[in-house]
Design a protein around this motif. Sequence first.
Motif, PDB file in Angstrom:
ATOM      1  N   ALA A 231      14.485 -17.197-104.184  1.00  0.00           N
ATOM      2  CA  ALA A 231      14.121 -18.600-104.855  1.00  0.00           C
ATOM      3  C   ALA A 231      13.150 -19.419-104.211  1.00  0.00           C
ATOM      4  CB  ALA A 231      15.475 -19.308-104.903  1.00  0.00           C
ATOM      5  N   GLY A 232      12.774 -19.399-103.070  1.00  0.00           N
ATOM      6  CA  GLY A 232      11.700 -19.843-102.256  1.00  0.00           C
ATOM      7  C   GLY A 232      12.078 -19.758-100.716  1.00  0.00           C
ATOM      8  N   PHE A 233      11.160 -20.230 -99.994  1.00  0.00           N
ATOM      9  CA  PHE A 233      11.030 -20.025 -98.350  1.00  0.00           C
ATOM     10  C   PHE A 233      10.726 -21.135 -97.904  1.00  0.00           C
ATOM     11  CE2 PHE A 233       6.976 -17.452 -99.657  1.00  0.00           C
ATOM     12  CZ  PHE A 233       6.306 -18.526 -99.158  1.00  0.00           C
ATOM     13  N   GLY A 234      10.835 -21.452 -96.506  1.00  0.00           N
ATOM     14  CA  GLY A 234      10.265 -22.482 -95.778  1.00  0.00           C
ATOM     15  C   GLY A 234      10.371 -22.099 -94.333  1.00  0.00           C
ATOM     16  N   ALA A 235       9.469 -23.113 -93.346  1.00  0.00           N
ATOM     17  CA  ALA A 235       9.490 -22.504 -91.974  1.00  0.00           C
ATOM     18  C   ALA A 235       9.217 -23.899 -91.238  1.00  0.00           C
ATOM     19  CB  ALA A 235       8.215 -21.598 -91.732  1.00  0.00           C
ATOM     20  N   LEU A 236       9.675 -23.818 -89.874  1.00  0.00           N
ATOM     21  CA  LEU A 236       9.826 -24.732 -88.999  1.00  0.00           C
ATOM     22  C   LEU A 236       8.602 -24.250 -87.807  1.00  0.00           C
ATOM     23  CD1 LEU A 236      13.130 -26.347 -88.312  1.00  0.00           C
ATOM     24  CD2 LEU A 236      11.185 -27.507 -89.309  1.00  0.00           C
ATOM     25  N   LYS A 237       7.783 -24.852 -87.377  1.00  0.00           N
ATOM     26  CA  LYS A 237       6.907 -24.316 -86.266  1.00  0.00           C
ATOM     27  C   LYS A 237       7.249 -25.601 -84.999  1.00  0.00           C
ATOM     28  CE  LYS A 237       2.110 -23.806 -84.965  1.00  0.00           C
ATOM     29  NZ  LYS A 237       0.810 -23.879 -85.306  1.00  0.00           N
ATOM     30  N   HIS A 238       7.599 -25.008 -84.001  1.00  0.00           N
ATOM     31  CA  HIS A 238       7.863 -25.697 -82.738  1.00  0.00           C
ATOM     32  C   HIS A 238       6.565 -26.149 -82.263  1.00  0.00           C
ATOM     33  CE1 HIS A 238       9.197 -26.519 -78.667  1.00  0.00           C
ATOM     34  NE2 HIS A 238       8.192 -26.104 -78.326  1.00  0.00           N
ATOM     35  N   LEU A 239       6.285 -27.362 -82.097  1.00  0.00           N
ATOM     36  CA  LEU A 239       5.251 -28.161 -81.396  1.00  0.00           C
ATOM     37  C   LEU A 239       5.420 -28.371 -80.060  1.00  0.00           C
ATOM     38  CD1 LEU A 239       4.139 -30.540 -84.506  1.00  0.00           C
ATOM     39  CD2 LEU A 239       3.203 -28.241 -84.101  1.00  0.00           C
ATOM     40  N   THR A 240       6.454 -29.268 -79.679  1.00  0.00           N
ATOM     41  CA  THR A 240       6.747 -29.645 -78.440  1.00  0.00           C
ATOM     42  C   THR A 240       8.287 -29.762 -78.336  1.00  0.00           C
ATOM     43  OG1 THR A 240       7.070 -32.199 -78.738  1.00  0.00           O
ATOM     44  CG2 THR A 240       4.816 -31.173 -78.299  1.00  0.00           C
ATOM     45  N   ALA A 241       8.870 -30.191 -77.451  1.00  0.00           N
ATOM     46  CA  ALA A 241      10.295 -30.066 -77.358  1.00  0.00           C
ATOM     47  C   ALA A 241      11.017 -31.285 -78.240  1.00  0.00           C
ATOM     48  CB  ALA A 241      10.789 -30.368 -75.637  1.00  0.00           C
ATOM     49  N   ALA A 242      10.206 -32.064 -78.347  1.00  0.00           N
ATOM     50  CA  ALA A 242      10.481 -33.207 -79.378  1.00  0.00           C
ATOM     51  C   ALA A 242      10.002 -33.207 -80.847  1.00  0.00           C
ATOM     52  CB  ALA A 242      10.342 -34.475 -78.867  1.00  0.00           C
TER      53      ALA A 242
ATOM     54  N   SER B  16      18.307 -28.147 -83.501  1.00  0.00           N
ATOM     55  CA  SER B  16      17.549 -27.776 -82.330  1.00  0.00           C
ATOM     56  C   SER B  16      17.057 -28.824 -81.237  1.00  0.00           C
ATOM     57  CB  SER B  16      16.048 -26.997 -83.008  1.00  0.00           C
ATOM     58  OG  SER B  16      16.537 -25.939 -83.743  1.00  0.00           O
ATOM     59  N   GLY B  17      17.243 -30.145 -81.589  1.00  0.00           N
ATOM     60  CA  GLY B  17      17.079 -31.010 -80.636  1.00  0.00           C
ATOM     61  C   GLY B  17      15.687 -31.701 -80.824  1.00  0.00           C
ATOM     62  N   TYR B  18      15.021 -31.449 -81.982  1.00  0.00           N
ATOM     63  CA  TYR B  18      13.952 -32.258 -82.197  1.00  0.00           C
ATOM     64  C   TYR B  18      14.217 -33.516 -82.667  1.00  0.00           C
ATOM     65  CZ  TYR B  18      11.510 -27.620 -82.377  1.00  0.00           C
ATOM     66  OH  TYR B  18      11.116 -26.390 -82.154  1.00  0.00           O
ATOM     67  N   SER B  19      13.350 -34.631 -82.227  1.00  0.00           N
ATOM     68  CA  SER B  19      13.503 -35.818 -82.755  1.00  0.00           C
ATOM     69  C   SER B  19      12.558 -36.337 -83.735  1.00  0.00           C
ATOM     70  CB  SER B  19      13.356 -37.149 -81.397  1.00  0.00           C
ATOM     71  OG  SER B  19      12.158 -36.778 -80.744  1.00  0.00           O
ATOM     72  N   ARG B  20      11.349 -35.603 -83.936  1.00  0.00           N
ATOM     73  CA  ARG B  20      10.371 -35.817 -84.951  1.00  0.00           C
ATOM     74  C   ARG B  20      10.173 -34.580 -85.745  1.00  0.00           C
ATOM     75  NH1 ARG B  20       8.125 -39.709 -86.731  1.00  0.00           N
ATOM     76  NH2 ARG B  20       8.878 -41.169 -85.090  1.00  0.00           N
ATOM     77  N   LEU B  21       9.802 -34.773 -86.913  1.00  0.00           N
ATOM     78  CA  LEU B  21       9.501 -33.747 -88.278  1.00  0.00           C
ATOM     79  C   LEU B  21       8.317 -34.179 -88.881  1.00  0.00           C
ATOM     80  CD1 LEU B  21      10.488 -30.845 -88.868  1.00  0.00           C
ATOM     81  CD2 LEU B  21      12.127 -31.780 -90.157  1.00  0.00           C
ATOM     82  N   SER B  22       7.263 -33.201 -88.653  1.00  0.00           N
ATOM     83  CA  SER B  22       6.120 -33.640 -89.170  1.00  0.00           C
ATOM     84  C   SER B  22       5.602 -32.579 -90.169  1.00  0.00           C
ATOM     85  CB  SER B  22       4.878 -34.199 -88.443  1.00  0.00           C
ATOM     86  OG  SER B  22       5.174 -35.252 -87.588  1.00  0.00           O
ATOM     87  N   LEU B  23       4.607 -32.972 -90.963  1.00  0.00           N
ATOM     88  CA  LEU B  23       4.324 -32.015 -91.957  1.00  0.00           C
ATOM     89  C   LEU B  23       2.664 -32.311 -92.384  1.00  0.00           C
ATOM     90  CD1 LEU B  23       4.155 -32.792 -95.186  1.00  0.00           C
ATOM     91  CD2 LEU B  23       6.630 -32.922 -94.773  1.00  0.00           C
ATOM     92  N   GLU B  24       2.062 -31.397 -92.851  1.00  0.00           N
ATOM     93  CA  GLU B  24       0.931 -31.545 -93.541  1.00  0.00           C
ATOM     94  C   GLU B  24       0.785 -31.040 -95.012  1.00  0.00           C
ATOM     95  OE1 GLU B  24      -2.992 -30.425 -95.440  1.00  0.00           O
ATOM     96  OE2 GLU B  24      -1.592 -28.847 -94.475  1.00  0.00           O
TER      97      GLU B  24
ATOM     98  N   ASP C 201      17.713 -37.032 -86.062  1.00  0.00           N
ATOM     99  CA  ASP C 201      18.642 -37.355 -84.923  1.00  0.00           C
ATOM    100  C   ASP C 201      19.804 -36.503 -85.153  1.00  0.00           C
ATOM    101  OD1 ASP C 201      20.257 -38.868 -86.491  1.00  0.00           O
ATOM    102  OD2 ASP C 201      19.183 -40.879 -86.010  1.00  0.00           O
ATOM    103  N   THR C 202      20.720 -36.732 -84.415  1.00  0.00           N
ATOM    104  CA  THR C 202      22.109 -35.864 -84.554  1.00  0.00           C
ATOM    105  C   THR C 202      22.686 -36.207 -86.193  1.00  0.00           C
ATOM    106  OG1 THR C 202      23.286 -37.332 -83.317  1.00  0.00           O
ATOM    107  CG2 THR C 202      22.541 -35.603 -82.192  1.00  0.00           C
ATOM    108  N   THR C 203      22.547 -37.158 -86.547  1.00  0.00           N
ATOM    109  CA  THR C 203      23.301 -37.643 -87.944  1.00  0.00           C
ATOM    110  C   THR C 203      22.484 -36.714 -88.968  1.00  0.00           C
ATOM    111  OG1 THR C 203      21.570 -39.404 -88.417  1.00  0.00           O
ATOM    112  CG2 THR C 203      23.730 -40.021 -87.350  1.00  0.00           C
ATOM    113  N   ASP C 204      21.615 -36.105 -88.587  1.00  0.00           N
ATOM    114  CA  ASP C 204      20.653 -35.146 -89.889  1.00  0.00           C
ATOM    115  C   ASP C 204      21.282 -33.900 -89.533  1.00  0.00           C
ATOM    116  OD1 ASP C 204      18.734 -36.890 -91.001  1.00  0.00           O
ATOM    117  OD2 ASP C 204      17.933 -37.107 -88.903  1.00  0.00           O
ATOM    118  N   ALA C 205      22.122 -33.419 -88.598  1.00  0.00           N
ATOM    119  CA  ALA C 205      22.618 -32.186 -88.285  1.00  0.00           C
ATOM    120  C   ALA C 205      23.667 -31.878 -89.434  1.00  0.00           C
ATOM    121  CB  ALA C 205      23.021 -32.042 -87.023  1.00  0.00           C
TER     122      ALA C 205
END
Length: 156
Positions: free
Chosen positions: A58-69, A102-110, A152-156
């Motif tokens: 049905a689809g796919f997606g990915a996360l790329k690690h940039l920094t610890a946050a 995973s402990g990230y505090s920011r999620l970005s995209l292009e 944040d943790t409320t998104d978990a």
Amino acid sequence: MDIRLDNLEGPQILELLREHLESMAPTAPPESRHALDLAGLRSDDVTFWSIWDGAALAGFGALKHLTAAHAEIKSMRTAGSHLRRGVASMMLRHLIREAAVSGYSRLSLETGSMEFFEPARRLYASFGFAPCAPFADYRPDPNSVFMTRSIDTTDA
């Protein structure tokens, strides 16, 4: 529907990835296309998931690690057979949750600035993403829109 960690080896995944990359070709010049190819998605700093509806991809997606946050959403795609069935929202919710766990505090995209990408931009905005400056190795580009949100943790 079932979301699975994926190794990018199945023929359905490879076909949808090929379709995804080919659909990007007419949208912008090569230097403005930032979708990851197979090698990029198999990189150690990328985690890739697929969504299955029974035996159908049905689809796919990915996360790329940039920094610890900070992580980046990469290569979200819904199969044509599953458009407007909630697949993109399901994957985006999953990616936000995985980033939080995973402990990230920011999620970005292009994403693209063209009309072709308007549905994607609306989806991201509906999940709290807002326009931002280029991040990581990106540079200002009239063909790109950059978006980000805190998590944040409320998104978990």
